[in-house]
Design an enzyme around this catalytic site. Structure first.
Site, mmCIF file in Angstrom:
data_model
loop_
_atom_site.group_PDB
_atom_site.id
_atom_site.type_symbol
_atom_site.label_atom_id
_atom_site.label_comp_id
_atom_site.label_asym_id
_atom_site.label_seq_id
_atom_site.Cartn_x
_atom_site.Cartn_y
_atom_site.Cartn_z
ATOM 1 C CE LYS A 177 -67.175 -4.034 8.933
ATOM 2 N NZ LYS A 177 -66.107 -3.423 8.128
ATOM 3 C CG ASP A 256 -61.981 -1.233 2.729
ATOM 4 O OD1 ASP A 256 -61.864 -0.127 2.189
ATOM 5 O OD2 ASP A 256 -62.720 -1.412 3.717
ATOM 6 C CE LYS A 280 -65.403 1.068 2.714
ATOM 7 N NZ LYS A 280 -64.906 0.810 4.093
#
Length: 389
Positions: A177, A256, A280
């Site tokens: 990150k 994302d 996801k």
């Protein structure tokens, strides 16, 4: 045909082994919503809502999902005849806009019930329902590649130490990150610790802006550091900005938060806003949309990989099944249970072999894990029951 007779909604609290820091916040204890779904024929399974407590990553939160599940999503399906795995998506989406993580919790649970009904693994059912897999006569993978995501560390040396540790454990990719001011030096330290051969990626969670000259300079420098991909550098709704940035960068941009459904994936491909998708299922509303995105990307040669949301062993079962589809060609966030939890809520925790591979439970119908209901009872802080009677 499947008909839901009863749904029990719970919230549990599960402590992480170590705090997880991103540009959007710090998580030490994960609030998790679980559903236990039971059909009129007596089939039963569990599913998990991946929403976070705070709307930093998504507008959906634990509390908004509790409300949406209670008021709209569960009532939309309870007692209704559902005639195919994909039909739940239509039943919910036709009446409820948004609330995709709540919708996914029910929709994915219904897919697991269909797998139990047909006495096949969830992975086998997903392959069966994929147009791409049917056309190519593809079967699910029996093992999937595991990567690991590392939260922000206090300084580059601390990050290097964490990278050193996880690199020795066999992960196929390390994803770190980053945020402005905590990027270039941290990436360099991670690369030195990981070595040249190990795949290294960085995830910015939308923390950069092309309007900030300092951010642009940092992104240009990051492009020289040999990353496998740079994930979500710009805001979640900035497809045009990502397209402009991708034209300037050699490093593949992975989207994302931007990809909230198949239409967003189509827009990304049309604009050239990225070259990889972190897929996801909870973020896109469930398996119907996840399979559609997978198939679209497979047709166009764009790789996808399965991201994680700090799921328990129940949520990880759904991710592992999805990652068994063929175009999940990059390591996903499929770490062993011990990476996150001192004690998982399934009886046999998820593990990874020395080669960085996670076994897909193809031999068992449904999600392939046994749930520790007694432990869930101990962790439950609120619950609600919904019956078709």
């Amino acid at each position: 045909m499947i008909q839901l007779a009863n749904v029990e909604l719970r919230e549990i609290r599960l402590n992480l082994v170590e705090p997880f820091q991103t540009s959007t916040g710090l998580t030490e204890t994960k609030r998790i919503l679980l559903l236990e779904l039971t059909t009129t024929d007596g089939l039963s399974t569990w599913s998990e809502c991946v929403a976070e407590s705070h709307p930093g990553y998504s507008p959906d939160t634990v509390d908004t999902c509790w409300f949406a599940l209670s008021q709209w999503v569960i009532p939309a399906v309870l007692g209704r005849n559902v005639d195919s795995p994909a039909a739940t998506h239509t039943l919910i989406a036709n009446n409820i806009r948004g609330h995709k993580m709540a919708r996914a919790t029910v929709e994915m649970g219904m897919w697991a019930l269909w797998a139990l009904r047909d006495e096949v693994s969830l992975a086998a059912l997903l392959v069966r329902e994929s147009q791409h897999c049917r056309a190519e006569s593809i079967t699910p993978k029996n093992k999937v590649e595991a990567g690991v995501a590392l939260g922000m560390q206090s300084d580059p040396n601390a990050l290097a130490a964490r990278v050193n540790t996880v690199a020795s454990e066999g992960y196929r990719r390390i994803r770190i990150k980053i945020s402005p001011e905590r990027d270039v030096a941290f990436i360099r330290a991670a690369r030195e610790a990981a070595g040249a051969a190990l795949s290294l990626a960085a995830d910015a969670n939308g923390s950069y802006s092309l309007e900030n000259s300092g951010h642009v300079s940092a992104l240009e420098e990051i492009d020289t550091l040999g990353l496998a991909m740079l994930e979500q550098p710009l805001a979640h709704d900035d497809l045009v900005g990502h397209a402009a940035l991708q034209r300037k960068l050699l490093t593949p941009i992975c989207l994302d938060e931007t990809i909230d459904g198949d239409s967003a994936a189509a827009s990304m491909l049309a604009l050239g806003s990225g070259r990889v998708i972190n897929l996801k299922p909870g973020r896109v509303g469930g398996f119907n949309q996840a399979i559609a995105i997978h198939d679209r990307c497979a047709r166009t040669g764009v790789p996808v990989w399965c991201g994680g949301m700090l799921e328990s062993g129940i949520g990880r079962a759904y991710n592992v099944a999805l990652a068994s589809l063929p175009n999940f060609s990059q390591p996903g966030d499929l770490s062993p249970s011990s990476r996150y939890w001192e004690r998982d809520i399934i009886t046999s925790p998820w593990t990874m072999d020395a080669a960085g591979l996670v076994k897909v439970p193809l031999e068992r119908p449904g999600i392939g894990v046994d749930v520790n209901v007694g432990y869930i009872d101990d962790l439950t802080v609120r619950r609600a029951n919904f019956s078709a009677d």
